[in-house]
Design a protein around this motif. Structure first.
Motif, PDB file in Angstrom:
ATOM      1  N   THR A 174       0.840  -1.190   0.000  1.00 22.60           N
ATOM      2  CA  THR A 174       0.000   0.000   0.000  1.00 22.60           C
ATOM      3  C   THR A 174       0.877   1.242   0.000  1.00 22.60           C
ATOM      4  O   THR A 174       2.065   1.183   0.340  1.00 22.60           O
ATOM      5  CB  THR A 174      -0.930   0.029   1.224  1.00 22.60           C
ATOM      6  N   TYR A 175       0.268   2.372  -0.329  1.00 26.85           N
ATOM      7  CA  TYR A 175       1.001   3.631  -0.439  1.00 26.85           C
ATOM      8  C   TYR A 175       0.272   4.688   0.375  1.00 26.85           C
ATOM      9  O   TYR A 175      -0.917   4.935   0.158  1.00 26.85           O
ATOM     10  CB  TYR A 175       1.113   4.058  -1.902  1.00 26.85           C
ATOM     11  N   THR A 176       0.973   5.285   1.315  1.00 28.08           N
ATOM     12  CA  THR A 176       0.366   6.290   2.179  1.00 28.08           C
ATOM     13  C   THR A 176       1.142   7.594   2.110  1.00 28.08           C
ATOM     14  O   THR A 176       2.327   7.615   1.784  1.00 28.08           O
ATOM     15  CB  THR A 176       0.324   5.804   3.643  1.00 28.08           C
ATOM     16  N   SER A 177       0.431   8.672   2.416  1.00 27.66           N
ATOM     17  CA  SER A 177       1.033   9.995   2.576  1.00 27.66           C
ATOM     18  C   SER A 177       1.818  10.445   1.357  1.00 27.66           C
ATOM     19  O   SER A 177       2.885  11.039   1.476  1.00 27.66           O
ATOM     20  CB  SER A 177       1.923  10.017   3.820  1.00 27.66           C
ATOM     21  N   GLN A 178       1.270  10.167   0.201  1.00 33.68           N
ATOM     22  CA  GLN A 178       1.878  10.619  -1.041  1.00 33.68           C
ATOM     23  C   GLN A 178       0.822  10.699  -2.125  1.00 33.68           C
ATOM     24  O   GLN A 178      -0.176   9.987  -2.089  1.00 33.68           O
ATOM     25  CB  GLN A 178       3.001   9.675  -1.466  1.00 33.68           C
ATOM     26  N   LYS A 179       1.065  11.589  -3.077  1.00 38.61           N
ATOM     27  CA  LYS A 179       0.175  11.728  -4.233  1.00 38.61           C
ATOM     28  C   LYS A 179       0.577  10.680  -5.256  1.00 38.61           C
ATOM     29  O   LYS A 179       1.729  10.589  -5.654  1.00 38.61           O
ATOM     30  CB  LYS A 179       0.305  13.136  -4.820  1.00 38.61           C
ATOM     31  N   LEU A 180      -0.398   9.884  -5.694  1.00 41.57           N
ATOM     32  CA  LEU A 180      -0.120   8.776  -6.582  1.00 41.57           C
ATOM     33  C   LEU A 180      -0.309   9.152  -8.049  1.00 41.57           C
ATOM     34  O   LEU A 180      -1.117  10.027  -8.383  1.00 41.57           O
ATOM     35  CB  LEU A 180      -1.036   7.594  -6.254  1.00 41.57           C
ATOM     36  N   SER A 181       0.415   8.457  -8.911  1.00 37.37           N
ATOM     37  CA  SER A 181       0.200   8.607 -10.345  1.00 37.37           C
ATOM     38  C   SER A 181      -1.184   8.062 -10.684  1.00 37.37           C
ATOM     39  O   SER A 181      -1.766   7.267  -9.925  1.00 37.37           O
ATOM     40  CB  SER A 181       1.257   7.845 -11.130  1.00 37.37           C
ATOM     41  N   GLU A 182      -1.714   8.440 -11.822  1.00 34.03           N
ATOM     42  CA  GLU A 182      -3.041   7.980 -12.221  1.00 34.03           C
ATOM     43  C   GLU A 182      -3.103   6.461 -12.302  1.00 34.03           C
ATOM     44  O   GLU A 182      -4.072   5.837 -11.856  1.00 34.03           O
ATOM     45  CB  GLU A 182      -3.413   8.606 -13.565  1.00 34.03           C
ATOM     46  N   ARG A 184      -1.135   4.179 -10.769  1.00 37.79           N
ATOM     47  CA  ARG A 184      -1.027   3.542  -9.458  1.00 37.79           C
ATOM     48  C   ARG A 184      -2.277   3.787  -8.619  1.00 37.79           C
ATOM     49  O   ARG A 184      -2.716   2.899  -7.870  1.00 37.79           O
ATOM     50  CB  ARG A 184       0.216   4.056  -8.727  1.00 37.79           C
ATOM     51  N   LEU A 185      -2.863   4.960  -8.723  1.00 36.12           N
ATOM     52  CA  LEU A 185      -4.081   5.255  -7.985  1.00 36.12           C
ATOM     53  C   LEU A 185      -5.196   4.297  -8.393  1.00 36.12           C
ATOM     54  O   LEU A 185      -5.913   3.760  -7.545  1.00 36.12           O
ATOM     55  CB  LEU A 185      -4.516   6.701  -8.232  1.00 36.12           C
ATOM     56  N   SER A 186      -5.348   4.085  -9.687  1.00 37.07           N
ATOM     57  CA  SER A 186      -6.386   3.181 -10.177  1.00 37.07           C
ATOM     58  C   SER A 186      -6.181   1.768  -9.633  1.00 37.07           C
ATOM     59  O   SER A 186      -7.133   1.109  -9.185  1.00 37.07           O
ATOM     60  CB  SER A 186      -6.373   3.159 -11.710  1.00 37.07           C
ATOM     61  N   SER A 214      -8.209   8.477   6.239  1.00 40.36           N
ATOM     62  CA  SER A 214      -7.099   7.592   5.891  1.00 40.36           C
ATOM     63  C   SER A 214      -5.867   8.409   5.522  1.00 40.36           C
ATOM     64  O   SER A 214      -5.977   9.550   5.081  1.00 40.36           O
ATOM     65  CB  SER A 214      -7.466   6.683   4.722  1.00 40.36           C
ATOM     66  N   PHE A 215      -4.701   7.791   5.707  1.00 37.44           N
ATOM     67  CA  PHE A 215      -3.453   8.343   5.192  1.00 37.44           C
ATOM     68  C   PHE A 215      -3.271   7.999   3.718  1.00 37.44           C
ATOM     69  O   PHE A 215      -2.375   8.532   3.068  1.00 37.44           O
ATOM     70  CB  PHE A 215      -2.257   7.755   5.956  1.00 37.44           C
ATOM     71  N   ALA A 216      -4.093   7.094   3.196  1.00 34.01           N
ATOM     72  CA  ALA A 216      -3.936   6.607   1.830  1.00 34.01           C
ATOM     73  C   ALA A 216      -4.863   7.348   0.881  1.00 34.01           C
ATOM     74  O   ALA A 216      -6.096   7.324   1.047  1.00 34.01           O
ATOM     75  CB  ALA A 216      -4.220   5.114   1.769  1.00 34.01           C
ATOM     76  N   GLU A 217      -4.289   7.998  -0.118  1.00 35.98           N
ATOM     77  CA  GLU A 217      -5.107   8.689  -1.110  1.00 35.98           C
ATOM     78  C   GLU A 217      -6.105   7.736  -1.757  1.00 35.98           C
ATOM     79  O   GLU A 217      -7.271   8.086  -1.984  1.00 35.98           O
ATOM     80  CB  GLU A 217      -4.225   9.311  -2.195  1.00 35.98           C
ATOM     81  N   ALA A 218      -5.665   6.505  -2.066  1.00 32.31           N
ATOM     82  CA  ALA A 218      -6.543   5.557  -2.754  1.00 32.31           C
ATOM     83  C   ALA A 218      -7.760   5.200  -1.918  1.00 32.31           C
ATOM     84  O   ALA A 218      -8.843   4.938  -2.462  1.00 32.31           O
ATOM     85  CB  ALA A 218      -5.766   4.296  -3.117  1.00 32.31           C
ATOM     86  N   ALA A 219      -7.614   5.163  -0.589  1.00 33.27           N
ATOM     87  CA  ALA A 219      -8.754   4.867   0.274  1.00 33.27           C
ATOM     88  C   ALA A 219      -9.785   5.986   0.206  1.00 33.27           C
ATOM     89  O   ALA A 219     -10.998   5.735   0.124  1.00 33.27           O
ATOM     90  CB  ALA A 219      -8.279   4.657   1.714  1.00 33.27           C
ATOM     91  N   ILE A 220      -9.319   7.235   0.242  1.00 34.85           N
ATOM     92  CA  ILE A 220     -10.225   8.372   0.114  1.00 34.85           C
ATOM     93  C   ILE A 220     -10.900   8.345  -1.257  1.00 34.85           C
ATOM     94  O   ILE A 220     -12.114   8.555  -1.387  1.00 34.85           O
ATOM     95  CB  ILE A 220      -9.464   9.692   0.310  1.00 34.85           C
ATOM     96  N   ALA A 221     -10.116   8.073  -2.295  1.00 26.56           N
ATOM     97  CA  ALA A 221     -10.633   8.075  -3.661  1.00 26.56           C
ATOM     98  C   ALA A 221     -11.705   7.007  -3.852  1.00 26.56           C
ATOM     99  O   ALA A 221     -12.724   7.255  -4.512  1.00 26.56           O
ATOM    100  CB  ALA A 221      -9.491   7.866  -4.648  1.00 26.56           C
TER     101      ALA A 221
END
Length: 396
Positions: A174-182, A184-186, A214-221
């Motif tokens: 998982t990836y936390t506390s960073q802005k993900l590429s499109e 990786r986010l998907s 969440s600390f994870a952008e993907a979880a919020i998304a």
């Protein structure tokens, strides 16, 4: 899954919001507008009252007041709500091997005290055990076990809000506390989706106000993708700029920074999980201008609570109850000659054992932690975010 399959809706859960907005049914709140930092008018989805200005912040029981009760257990949540009158509870979720949503913070069940003592008496990861097996685990040698999300909702009053932190989706990738590429986010959104759908389905069966963080952008998304009406809050870690970028992209109703990110307090930039320097940004001012609430973590002393309240935060994610007090509180002492010798408080609030520990503003949390250079904690079994997958965040 379509949004009308979930009943959660964007209600005024977020700290400091006061009365329920709109109808009592979930999701019946009309959209409002606000101006963002650039002066552009945008939808505020009914959160026009989430802009601070309240005399006193809401108290959010961190893992059920983890400083005094065994964290994330039914015993803790029961005491925090029925006994200590917490306005909200904060809890963490991770799925079991059979897909149940379990309430637990550490993905690694033996990650406390440098591995010498686990969060439970089990080894391995949460998702390697069934819900029934986790229900038999002993949390911190307390006799309490790991509950399901539904069991927590069953226990607490309907009037208490629930901040559900999406902690881990059943993998260390998982990836936390960073802005993900499109791309990786998907990919990461699909990793989080099964637990997110199940958690929102469970929450939709209850009347409690709900906020997902969440600390994870993907979880919020993925929560926004499943149901845009569910209130969300991004958890800040080491960068105010990154936190605000993600917050604005998903129009989060709240931000959850560590207390040392709040400018105008004695703690700004201090060492905590991570130390500054942080960007010279007044997060409370910026968030309130954008119509967002500010809930800060993790509060362990009355002094921290006092200073952050003065700075205008909307919620205190706290390890202890009763941290707010007033210098005008008065005590009526019985006549010592009566043999009674008991004191009764005429003010509205009391201090706690945490206040007796320190009045200097130094963090004194009692979560099980590793090394402390100056009395601040770093939880074990967690790592700071990296450009490659990280197992968990080290924060809330």
């Amino acid at each position: 899954m379509s949004s009308d399959e979930h009943e959660v809706g964007r209600r005024s859960f977020v700290a400091g919001t006061g009365a329920l907005l709109g109808a009592s049914s979930l999701g019946g709140v009309a959209a409002a507008t606000h101006e963002d930092a650039n002066g552009t008018e945008s939808e505020n989805h009914g959160n026009e009252h989430w802009s601070g200005g309240h005399s006193e912040p809401e108290i959010i029981a961190h893992r059920g007041f983890a400083g005094v009760y065994p964290e994330n257990t039914l015993g803790a949540f029961g005491r925090a709500t029925w006994g200590d009158d917490a306005d909200m509870i904060e809890l963490d979720i991770i799925p079991s091997a059979d897909g149940e949503v379990m309430v637990i913070h550490d993905p690694d069940l033996s990650s406390r005290d440098e591995g010498t003592r686990g969060l439970t008496d089990l080894d391995g990861y949460v998702w390697e055990y069934t819900a029934d097996e986790l229900r038999e685990a002993d949390v911190l040698q307390s006799g309490e076990s790991v509950p399901t999300l539904g069991e927590v909702f069953d226990l607490i009053p309907d009037s208490v809000g629930v901040n559900i932190e999406f902690k881990n989706p059943d993998t260390t990738d998982t990836y936390t506390s960073q802005k993900l590429s499109e791309e990786r986010l998907s990919q990461q959104m699909e990793v989080w989706r099964p637990m997110a759908e199940k958690a929102l389905d469970i929450a939709g069966n209850y009347e409690n106000d709900v906020l997902v963080s969440s600390f994870a952008e993907a979880a919020i998304a993925v929560v926004r993708d499943i149901d845009p009406d569910v209130p969300v809050a991004y958890l800040f870690w080491d960068s105010i700029e990154t936190g605000l970028e993600i917050t604005r992209e998903y129009d989060c109703e709240a931000i959850h920074p560590p207390y040392n990110m709040v400018k105008g307090t004695p703690f700004f930039g201090d060492e905590y999980y991570l130390s500054g320097p942080f960007a010279d940004v007044d997060l409370v001012k910026v968030a309130h201008e954008e119509g967002r609430a500010v809930n800060v973590w993790t509060i362990g002393t009355w002094y921290q609570a006092e200073q952050l309240t003065a700075a205008g935060v909307d919620g205190l994610i706290a390890d202890y109850p009763n941290l707010l007090w007033s210098g005008n509180d008065e005590m009526e002492w019985d006549d010592p000659d009566s043999g009674d010798g008991e004191a009764t408080e005429t003010g509205t609030e009391t201090s706690t054992e945490a206040e007796a520990e320190t009045a200097t503003g130094t963090e004194t949390e009692t979560e099980t932690t590793t090394g402390t250079a100056n009395g601040t904690e770093i939880e074990t079994g967690t790592t700071a975010p990296a450009s490659t997958g990280t197992g968990t965040d080290g924060g809330n």
